[in-house]
Design an enzyme around this catalytic site. Structure first.
Site: not given
Length: 261
Positions: A225, A227, A117
């Site tokens: 994203h 993660e 990001c």
């Protein structure tokens, strides 16, 4: 005795926190990013509080990889020769100063680099690219922002497909050339830096992933994203496993250890 895992430098956000009209500066690292490195990449997140660009050359040799995280703040548009279009959007010039120098050093010294990001945007700007400050206001582009106020499970839910370059590492990690991803960003790549190659696009043409051309180690970044609960998503998990493999290889080379297959 368990071997110390590879260490991944994760630069902090600089933010003012407090209440009752009193705020103090804090250095912040989101748990979800650190946990993805710890669990997904099986590496040790580390921070160097108050590190600045002048210290990159002395600190980078101490680590085995760098992850540039997402953040509520935006890259300051002065770094790509634009004025701020919306003064209400948060900025973090201290982080910019460190990370833009850190990107160039990682590429120069073959240190594994993963951007997510804001980190994706930092890599593009550091290497000479530019950003849309508000993608939702660009004709022909979708609104890529998350539904603020919704539960996190909804904010980070799959939002749109991305189309992966055939034969790319991302297509291999996904096991397909189209995959659904989440979407939580206002800024986005406008002009891609000359040293980068786009490897994924959203349906509106917005770049969602790229690689650093000619990189001598892992050097990839994504606008989405991965993660977020990477251990539950095979595609996201594959990104962090590949990053972790590169981190361990760097550690072995740095310390003169045998490489573990």
């Amino acid at each position: 005795m368990t071997a110390i895992p590879g260490m991944v430098w994760m630069p902090a956000d600089h933010r003012l926190l407090g209440d009752h009209g009193h705020q103090m500066p804090f250095l912040l690292l989101g748990d979800k990013y650190a946990r993805a490195v710890k669990v997904g990449a099986q590496a040790q997140p580390v921070m160097f509080p108050l590190a600045d660009a002048a210290q990159v050359d002395e600190l980078l040799p101490l680590v085995d990889g760098v992850m540039l995280t997402g953040s509520p703040s935006n890259v300051h548009p002065s770094h790509f020769d634009e004025d701020v279009t919306d003064p209400a959007l948060p900025l973090d010039p201290e982080r910019d100063s460190l990370t833009l120098a850190l990107v160039r050093a990682c590429v120069a010294h073959a240190v594994p680099l993963l951007g997510v990001c804001r980190g994706f945007q930092e890599i593009n700007v550091a290497l000479g690219g530019s950003l849309y400050q508000q993608v939702q206001n660009v004709p022909g582009r979708m609104d890529h922002r998350e539904p603020k106020g919704a539960p996190f499970e909804e904010q980070y839910a799959p939002r749109h497909p991305i189309h992966l370059a055939p034969g790319s590492v991302f297509a291999r990690w996904a096991g397909a050339e189209t995959v659904m991803v989440n979407s939580l960003h206002g800024q986005g790549v406008n002009r891609l830096a000359d040293g980068l190659r786009a490897l994924a696009h959203a349906p509106d043409g917005q770049i969602e992933a790229f690689e650093v051309l000619g990189a001598r180690s892992f050097a990839y970044a994504v606008q989405f994203h991965p993660e977020w609960r990477c251990w539950d998503n095979p595609f996201y998990g594959a990104i962090f496993r590949a990053f972790g493999d590169a981190v361990r290889e760097r550690r072995a080379n740095r310390l003169g250890l045998p490489t573990v297959a």
